[in-house]
Design a protein around this motif. Structure first.
Motif, PDB file in Angstrom:
ATOM      1  N   SER A 214       0.819  -1.210   0.000  1.00 50.90           N
ATOM      2  CA  SER A 214       0.000   0.000   0.000  1.00 50.90           C
ATOM      3  C   SER A 214       0.851   1.257   0.000  1.00 50.90           C
ATOM      4  N   CYS A 215       1.902   1.273   0.794  1.00 51.05           N
ATOM      5  CA  CYS A 215       2.772   2.440   0.858  1.00 51.05           C
ATOM      6  C   CYS A 215       3.426   2.718  -0.491  1.00 51.05           C
ATOM      7  N   ASN A 216       3.984   1.678  -1.096  1.00 54.64           N
ATOM      8  CA  ASN A 216       4.645   1.859  -2.395  1.00 54.64           C
ATOM      9  C   ASN A 216       3.658   2.337  -3.454  1.00 54.64           C
ATOM     10  N   ASP A 256      -1.400  -0.406  -9.749  1.00 53.73           N
ATOM     11  CA  ASP A 256      -0.954  -0.027  -8.407  1.00 53.73           C
ATOM     12  C   ASP A 256       0.417   0.638  -8.415  1.00 53.73           C
ATOM     13  N   ALA A 257       1.136   0.500  -9.526  1.00 58.19           N
ATOM     14  CA  ALA A 257       2.427   1.173  -9.658  1.00 58.19           C
ATOM     15  C   ALA A 257       2.280   2.540 -10.312  1.00 58.19           C
ATOM     16  N   GLY A 258       1.037   3.002 -10.430  1.00 59.72           N
ATOM     17  CA  GLY A 258       0.818   4.330 -10.986  1.00 59.72           C
ATOM     18  C   GLY A 258       1.006   4.402 -12.478  1.00 59.72           C
ATOM     19  N   ALA A 259       0.718   3.291 -13.168  1.00 64.19           N
ATOM     20  CA  ALA A 259       0.862   3.252 -14.623  1.00 64.19           C
ATOM     21  C   ALA A 259      -0.394   2.630 -15.217  1.00 64.19           C
ATOM     22  N   LYS A 260      -0.359   2.381 -16.503  1.00 70.17           N
ATOM     23  CA  LYS A 260      -1.512   1.785 -17.164  1.00 70.17           C
ATOM     24  C   LYS A 260      -1.053   1.099 -18.445  1.00 70.17           C
ATOM     25  N   TYR A 261      -1.897   0.200 -18.941  1.00 69.91           N
ATOM     26  CA  TYR A 261      -1.701  -0.330 -20.273  1.00 69.91           C
ATOM     27  C   TYR A 261      -2.152   0.724 -21.283  1.00 69.91           C
ATOM     28  N   PRO A 262      -1.512   0.784 -22.441  1.00 72.85           N
ATOM     29  CA  PRO A 262      -2.040   1.670 -23.481  1.00 72.85           C
ATOM     30  C   PRO A 262      -3.339   1.105 -24.047  1.00 72.85           C
ATOM     31  N   ARG A 839       7.822 -13.255  -6.634  1.00 72.79           N
ATOM     32  CA  ARG A 839       6.900 -12.130  -6.776  1.00 72.79           C
ATOM     33  C   ARG A 839       5.500 -12.492  -6.291  1.00 72.79           C
ATOM     34  N   VAL A 840       5.150 -13.804  -6.218  1.00 67.29           N
ATOM     35  CA  VAL A 840       3.830 -14.220  -5.748  1.00 67.29           C
ATOM     36  C   VAL A 840       3.711 -13.977  -4.241  1.00 67.29           C
ATOM     37  N   ALA A 841       4.719 -14.379  -3.499  1.00 68.27           N
ATOM     38  CA  ALA A 841       4.685 -14.217  -2.050  1.00 68.27           C
ATOM     39  C   ALA A 841       5.064 -12.805  -1.624  1.00 68.27           C
ATOM     40  N   GLU A 842       5.830 -12.101  -2.484  1.00 64.12           N
ATOM     41  CA  GLU A 842       6.331 -10.776  -2.132  1.00 64.12           C
ATOM     42  C   GLU A 842       5.944  -9.743  -3.194  1.00 64.12           C
ATOM     43  N   PRO A 843       4.652  -9.517  -3.419  1.00 61.86           N
ATOM     44  CA  PRO A 843       4.262  -8.527  -4.421  1.00 61.86           C
ATOM     45  C   PRO A 843       4.720  -7.123  -4.071  1.00 61.86           C
ATOM     46  N   ASP A 844       4.936  -6.870  -2.784  1.00 60.18           N
ATOM     47  CA  ASP A 844       5.430  -5.554  -2.392  1.00 60.18           C
ATOM     48  C   ASP A 844       6.804  -5.277  -2.991  1.00 60.18           C
ATOM     49  N   ALA A 845       7.646  -6.312  -3.062  1.00 63.53           N
ATOM     50  CA  ALA A 845       8.982  -6.147  -3.637  1.00 63.53           C
ATOM     51  C   ALA A 845       8.903  -5.900  -5.138  1.00 63.53           C
ATOM     52  N   MET A 846       8.000  -6.629  -5.803  1.00 65.88           N
ATOM     53  CA  MET A 846       7.826  -6.409  -7.238  1.00 65.88           C
ATOM     54  C   MET A 846       7.281  -5.002  -7.501  1.00 65.88           C
ATOM     55  N   LEU A 847       6.337  -4.574  -6.695  1.00 58.86           N
ATOM     56  CA  LEU A 847       5.780  -3.231  -6.861  1.00 58.86           C
ATOM     57  C   LEU A 847       6.843  -2.175  -6.618  1.00 58.86           C
ATOM     58  N   SER A 848       7.712  -2.423  -5.680  1.00 57.79           N
ATOM     59  CA  SER A 848       8.802  -1.496  -5.388  1.00 57.79           C
ATOM     60  C   SER A 848       9.711  -1.353  -6.599  1.00 57.79           C
ATOM     61  N   ASP A 849      10.032  -2.480  -7.252  1.00 58.42           N
ATOM     62  CA  ASP A 849      10.824  -2.431  -8.485  1.00 58.42           C
ATOM     63  C   ASP A 849      10.096  -1.656  -9.578  1.00 58.42           C
ATOM     64  N   LEU A 850       8.814  -1.955  -9.730  1.00 55.70           N
ATOM     65  CA  LEU A 850       8.036  -1.322 -10.798  1.00 55.70           C
ATOM     66  C   LEU A 850       7.965   0.195 -10.620  1.00 55.70           C
ATOM     67  N   THR A 851       7.699   0.632  -9.424  1.00 58.58           N
ATOM     68  CA  THR A 851       7.601   2.080  -9.217  1.00 58.58           C
ATOM     69  C   THR A 851       8.944   2.754  -9.478  1.00 58.58           C
ATOM     70  N   ALA A 852      10.040   2.047  -9.215  1.00 59.83           N
ATOM     71  CA  ALA A 852      11.368   2.628  -9.447  1.00 59.83           C
ATOM     72  C   ALA A 852      11.621   2.864 -10.929  1.00 59.83           C
ATOM     73  N   VAL A 853      11.186   1.941 -11.783  1.00 70.42           N
ATOM     74  CA  VAL A 853      11.451   2.091 -13.211  1.00 70.42           C
ATOM     75  C   VAL A 853      10.372   2.909 -13.918  1.00 70.42           C
ATOM     76  N   LEU A 854       9.163   2.903 -13.375  1.00 71.79           N
ATOM     77  CA  LEU A 854       8.089   3.650 -14.026  1.00 71.79           C
ATOM     78  C   LEU A 854       8.110   5.122 -13.660  1.00 71.79           C
ATOM     79  N   HIS A 855       8.693   5.450 -12.513  1.00 69.69           N
ATOM     80  CA  HIS A 855       8.747   6.845 -12.055  1.00 69.69           C
ATOM     81  C   HIS A 855      10.175   7.169 -11.632  1.00 69.69           C
TER      82      HIS A 855
END
Length: 933
Positions: A214-216, A256-262, A839-855
């Motif tokens: 949620s925080c990420n 949830d990473a603040g992005a979208k599909y085109p 990434r299944v057990a730790e979606p927070d870690a995947m989201l953290s990666d995604l937000t880093a590259v998307l923003h």
């Protein structure tokens, strides 16, 4: 200011409300023993036992306390005593759940694809075994038949076709990867909590995971916090089809990473359902529909590539996606990569492969290229300062020692590299400074070093590497494949180029009209009007620095007489040649400007000193009569019984020479000269049988100065054997011309202009050659290169700044990632990825990666600290090793950005209330005991 404070207050209120709502919802969901988000398992507490249903597999499990008697509910159930003490894990995705629960030590058999350092250590130390695949039937049976195993974890696919029948009753089907949301998958930790009698630990862990998730997410999804980027998960899949993966769980991650599909609605016909039929999995594009795939890629700011095998680079991804390069057609191409031979230095600079210390820009000015400056010293030497930070295509720096070796070698080997300065002695002063001493003084070293022979290169065994924006990937007699030099600035903004060599300009024009080329050089003038009718093709015509000329071989007895040469020069109708090589419809006044005045174009200060060369057939005939060459009854001139018979030699890759040759033949025949035509496309003009008359095209001011051309083609010197060896083709050894050139060499300013005129007049009088026209050339352009502006003749066809690539923006900006940031000990290409495992057990870690590259922060598209994602262009895969695990019993570290670290980095999250809400959530304490009666 009031408005700014009000907006900030609104933002904080929104954040507080969001955090409070999210936190309350998360507490309620993660504190529940039953699943609240996951949809593929159920849980019922029956008091003395529990019923757990893995619905994706339609499997029901009865869990009872270890040491007690199992209930008997019939054969529709599998029975397990809990907590499980010794398990086999056949799919790596289970590992992370067990590590989060702190039961890593209960893994007796581990998937070979585990990226956990501690599990790898358990396997290498013998504490656990590596899972034996069913392809080894005996080994698999022995391992799975171990009576000490309490349970075997597998996925729905393998559970449904379990190979070892006797152990089937121990197989537990976990379907966490089949959930349609990241937090739904993460909730499967409750499933494992039931089995290991650790439900409280499972709930606590899930609450913390949800809180970090949620925080990420909140940091990047607040109103106005970031531009919303578009993302696609793409690949060339197992079936050799282009794929866009869009299952629900990835959609949720992206949202949830603040992005979208085109918007992919235009590609609905390529939509693919998941094999279960439950939802849309993405899009499939057969090879025949690659252009549709490319169109979809254009819509994404970021690409996450999933092409297998792992370890793909930006270059291999581009190749896999079959992104179209540019194709350039022309009638010339470098024969090899050695600037010490023939015209290779010129060709490689034209191809965008080689650079020089100085070059000529689009305005005709000599400017630094690899050099920063050239300083003329009092002792008549030159100090050359190199630009820092430049590299060869192999990544090695451009240093003075390498430059000195290259230029010294070329100067020794190539006569054209000696024309202006004689022999060079090059001395290295430091890494970026060298001194040049020459046997022939020059006042214009910048222009000398901009001459075409002086390409800079580095010797590597028997080949060379260069510094230009492109490097040679493949080279044959008919084509050259160029790829962007990744060590040249802005490499990813360039598109690979294929140069195709054609035998004639007409063939180039035909290929352009057929849509086979993006650019066609060396077009014949007759094709200009024809190509005007071709859709998406434009033609740009431009004056060039070349001059067409004809050399007289003075070694031939019939051409050794100056009067004969002067007569043949006067017989040439240059107006006719100019008209024949101009596109139809060009005004007569413009055509007249093409008539040569000298060796230099009339629009330059060097050529403007001379009037247009005349045509006078009467005077030409008179000169031949004076020389004793008289017309016979057959119309052919003869002297002492020998006819005036000459062979006119030309080559075909200059299309205008092909047009001119028969016209000149007719003009000379009208004078009474017998003329035979012969093509020589090999270029060995100094070798037998040689020539009488030679048509030649030459850029006479390649570096803006006349000295190189005049020295190379008219100073007394030896005959040079070989192909395309520029030299004194006329073999006229004149002290008058040599003396004039001696004056030109050191002259500067106005004196240099005068000296050039005097040298040119001596050449025009002695007529070792005659000059024909200053041409206009034509370049055909397809729609992808419609903005290309030709200049510099054909010396700089392919340049650092070409029209902007039309490749997908994510490719051009370098925002392409792979999901192999962390892998097992085998690493790429076939090891297991932590993306699949964790990434299944730790979606927070995947989201953290995604937000880093998307923003990203600015243009930093390779943020540090990523676990799952790897930058395809510059990133490297972390290959885990057993040595990284100091304690196999240690807790699994948190891999996501924590709420506390996020609030510290984001001022708007700094309030105590927000900070409190973003702390790791845990189940609420039990209610207080009721008061005594």
């Amino acid at each position: 200011r009031l408005n700014a404070d009000f907006e900030k207050m609104k933002r904080v209120i929104f954040l507080v409300a969001s955090a409070t709502s999210t936190a309350a919802q998360s507490v309620q969901q993660c504190a529940s023993t039953k699943p609240s988000t996951a949809t593929l398992f159920t849980y019922d507490d029956m008091g003395s036992y529990q019923i757990v249903n893995s619905t994706q597999c339609n499997k029901k499990y009865i869990l009872y306390r270890r040491g007690e008697t199992a209930p008997d509910l019939g054969t529709d159930y599998q029975y397990f005593a809990v907590p499980l003490m010794k398990v086999a894990v056949t799919q790596s995705v289970t590992n992370t759940f067990l590590e989060l629960l702190g039961v890593r030590d209960r893994i007796a058999v581990a998937s070979e694809y585990s990226s956990s350092a501690c599990i790898e250590k358990m396997v290498t130390s013998g504490t656990a075994e590596k899972y034996v695949q069913p392809t080894d039937a005996v080994g698999h049976a022995n391992q799975m038949g171990n009576d000490e195993l309490d349970a075997i974890f597998s996925d729905p696919w393998n559970t449904g076709k379990w190979a070892h029948g006797p152990s089937a009753s121990k197989v537990i089907c976990e379907a966490s990867t089949y959930e349609t949301s990241p937090l739904g998958s993460a909730e499967w930790i409750k499933f494992f909590g039931y089995l290991f009698d650790m439900s409280a630990k499972a709930r606590e862990t899930l609450c913390a995971t949800r809180s970090r998730y949620s925080c990420n997410s909140l940091v990047v999804t607040q109103p106005g916090s970031f531009k919303v980027p578009t993302v696609l998960f793409t690949s060339l899949d197992w079936n050799n089809e282009y794929s866009i993966q869009a299952p629900p769980f990835k959609s949720k991650f992206i949202h949830d990473a603040g992005a979208k599909y085109p918007d992919l609605s235009a590609f609905k016909s390529f939509e693919q359902m998941h094999w279960t039929g439950a939802y849309t999995a993405g899009y499939k594009f057969p090879k025949a529909n690659v252009t549709h795939f490319h169109a979809a890629l254009q819509l994404a700011d970021v690409l996450i590539d999933e092409t297998y095998p792992h370890g793909q680079t930006l270059e291999t991804i581009v190749a896999a996606y079959d992104l179209p390069g540019l194709t350039v057609g022309q009638t010339f191409m470098a024969a090899d990569d050695d600037p010490g031979t023939g015209p290779t230095g010129w060709s490689l600079a034209s191809h965008g492969v080689a650079e020089k210390l100085f070059t000529v820009n689009s305005k005709g000015e000599v400017v630094p290229e690899l050099a920063k400056s050239a300083v003329h010293n009092k002792d008549d030497t030159w100090t050359i300062n190199l630009k820092p930070g430049r590299h060869f295509s192999d990544g090695s720096p451009v240093q003075s020692s390498v430059v000195a070796q290259a230029l010294g070698r070329t100067n020794q080997m190539h006569n054209s590299a000696q024309s202006s300065v004689g022999i060079m002695t090059l001395q290295t002063l430091d890494d970026l400074t060298l001194k040049i001493n020459t046997t022939v003084s020059t006042p214009a070293m910048e222009s000398v070093l901009a001459e075409w022979p002086f390409a800079v290169y580095k010797m590597t065994n028997d080949t060379r590497v260069f510094t230009g924006p492109y490097e040679i990937h493949n080279h044959t007699a008919t084509f050259m494949d160029l790829v962007p030099n990744k060590h040249y600035p802005h490499a990813m903004e360039r598109t690979p180029i294929k140069i195709k060599k054609f035998s004639t300009g007409d063939a180039v024009a035909a290929a352009l009209a057929a849509g086979e080329l993006d650019m066609g050089f060396n077009l014949p003038p007759t094709s200009v009007a024809q190509l005007g009718w071709v859709d998406d093709v434009s033609v740009k015509s431009y004056p060039v620095g070349y001059q067409y000329m004809m050399f007289f071989n003075t070694d031939r007895p019939n051409l050794s007489d100056k009067k004969v040469r002067q007569a043949l020069a006067l017989a040439i109708d240059r107006d006719q040649l100019a008209q024949a090589t101009a596109p139809p419809g060009i005004p007569a006044a413009e055509v007249a400007k093409a008539v040569a005045t000298s060796a230099f174009p009339s629009n330059t200060e060097w050529g403007a000193q001379h009037p247009p060369l005349p045509t006078n057939k009467t005077q030409a005939a008179q000169l031949l009569d004076e020389a004793g060459w008289l017309k016979g009854n057959d119309g052919i001139r003869a002297k002492n019984g020998q006819q005036l018979d000459v062979e006119l030699v030309y080559y075909t890759f200059r299309v205008d020479l092909v047009t001119m040759a028969p016209l000149i033949k007719a003009q000379l025949e009208d004078l009474g000269v017998k003329v035979t035509l012969r093509v020589n496309d090999i270029g060995d003009f100094a070798d037998s049988p040689g020539f009488d008359l030679l048509l030649w095209a030459q850029h006479t001011l390649p570096a803006g100065d006349p000295n190189w051309f005049l020295e190379t083609f008219f100073r007394t010197g030896p005959v040079i054997s070989g192909d395309w060896k520029a030299q004194n083709f006329a073999r006229l050894y004149s002290t008058e011309i040599d003396s004039a050139l001696d004056v030109l060499r050191p002259a500067t300013g106005g004196a240099r202009l005068t000296a050039s005129k005097d040298a040119m007049n001596a050449i025009l009088d002695l007529a070792p050659a005659t000059f024909l026209t200053s041409p206009v050339w034509h370049v055909g352009l397809g729609k992808r290169l419609a903005d290309y502006e030709p200049w510099g003749s054909d010396y700089y066809v392919i340049r650092p700044i070409m029209p902007k690539s039309d490749w997908p923006p994510a490719i051009l900006s370098g925002r392409v990632y792979q999901l192999d940031g962390t892998m097992d000990a085998r690493g790429p290409p076939y090891g297991g990825t932590d993306w699949y495992e964790s990434r299944v057990a730790e979606p927070d870690a995947m989201l953290s990666d995604l937000t880093a590259v998307l923003h990203p922060g600015g243009s930093d598209y390779m943020p540090t600290g990523m676990n799952y994602l790897r930058h395809a262009g510059k990133g490297s895969t972390h290959v885990t090793q057993a040595s990284e695990c100091s304690n196999p019993l240690a807790a699994r570290p948190i891999r996501a950005a924590t709420c506390e670290s996020l609030t510290d980095r984001n001022p708007d999250l700094a309030s105590e209330l927000v900070k409190e809400q973003f702390k790791g959530l845990s189940p609420p304490p039990p209610p207080p005991s009721p008061p005594p009666p």
